[in-house]
Design a protein around this motif. Sequence first.
Motif, short mmCIF file in Angstrom:
data_model
loop_
_atom_site.label_atom_id
_atom_site.label_comp_id
_atom_site.label_asym_id
_atom_site.label_seq_id
_atom_site.Cartn_x
_atom_site.Cartn_y
_atom_site.Cartn_z
N SER A 177 -6.86 21.16 -35.29
CA SER A 177 -5.81 20.57 -34.45
C SER A 177 -4.49 20.47 -35.19
O SER A 177 -3.42 20.64 -34.61
CB SER A 177 -6.25 19.18 -33.96
N THR A 178 -4.55 20.23 -36.51
CA THR A 178 -3.33 20.21 -37.32
C THR A 178 -2.66 21.58 -37.29
O THR A 178 -1.42 21.68 -37.19
CB THR A 178 -3.67 19.83 -38.78
N LEU A 179 -3.45 22.63 -37.37
CA LEU A 179 -2.92 23.99 -37.32
C LEU A 179 -2.28 24.27 -35.96
O LEU A 179 -1.19 24.85 -35.88
CB LEU A 179 -4.03 24.99 -37.62
N VAL A 180 -2.95 23.87 -34.89
CA VAL A 180 -2.40 24.09 -33.54
C VAL A 180 -1.08 23.36 -33.38
O VAL A 180 -0.11 23.90 -32.82
CB VAL A 180 -3.41 23.65 -32.47
N ASN A 181 -0.99 22.13 -33.88
CA ASN A 181 0.26 21.37 -33.79
C ASN A 181 1.38 22.06 -34.57
O ASN A 181 2.55 21.99 -34.17
CB ASN A 181 0.06 19.95 -34.32
#
Length: 347
Positions: free
Chosen positions: A225-229
């Motif tokens: 999710s950090t990567l997607v953000n």
Amino acid sequence: MSWLTGLDEDDEYEEYDESAVRTRPNPKGNRPRTKTRPGHAEAIPGRVTTMDRGRYGVLVGEGTPDEHELTATKARELGRNSVVTNDVVELVGDTSGAEGSLSRIVRILPRTTLLRRSADDTDAVERVIVANADQMLIVVAAANPEPRTRLVDRYLVAAFDAGITPLLCITKTDLADPEDFLRNFAGLDIEVFRSAEGAVPVDEIRSRLLGHTTVTVGHSGVGKSTLVNALVPGAHRAIGRVNTVTGRGRHTSSSTLSFRMREGEESGWIIDTPGVRSFGLGHVDVANVLKSFPDLDAIAEDCPRGCTHMPDAPDCAIMERVAEGELGDVGRARLDSLQRLLGTLRS
């Protein structure tokens, strides 16, 4: 008096006529039922971006000045056909997207790919994750939580079965060296992205994803999710922490959502899925795994019928060619990868 009519013999009464019989009105309308369904020639196309308890977020007019989002429900005529994230559908009804409006999904257009999983390896009932993706970004942490080779193997099998190109992203390399883990996949032609000093190469990954539809998968807590953000500012995906006692990541994403990436005139879609700790392969066709190794698949034509290509398989042409050194170290590594993935299915 006649006991049949309730009238005396001298009484007169009208002759019975069917038109005088009073019928009960049809509560669902007086039109006769028919199996003919409307053609919905006026239906417009859209892309499903979200799903929530029978309601679907759909983007219509993609790439045009009239682009907008709307809320839709599945039409009854679709029956048990499931609508999944990133499906391309056709809609009727109120497609204005105004607050409180609701349209209906009447058709699901043919899918190019379908990523699926089952509850476990003994369950042949498939759970569709996403449609029409052409890439899978497998996100793995070098540590905290520890990388799981077998889980990555399962992602690869599912990708090969669906005809989706796998990519690998290693996060948290500041905590551990991922080289030993990556040796497990040396025989596979997989593009690998590695974080440097804890920072994921966002720009490099974004350039690789533009022009594609990419589904992200990974264990809970690996930084997906950090990567997607980072790839899609404004995505606002919840970020979790790893449990210090169990070493497992906490589930933060509970739904599958599509986000569009833009850079100049280029765009792409990234589909974030909830983190999982298991990935059943009960639905997978073993033959599709071998087809993902085209060099070995060509040699397998010389194998006896029913050859499993496993170490205990007699007269396996692939193993004979590798043993003779014809395929070199690369061929040996690819055979090891193939056998490990096939062993995952057999187990």
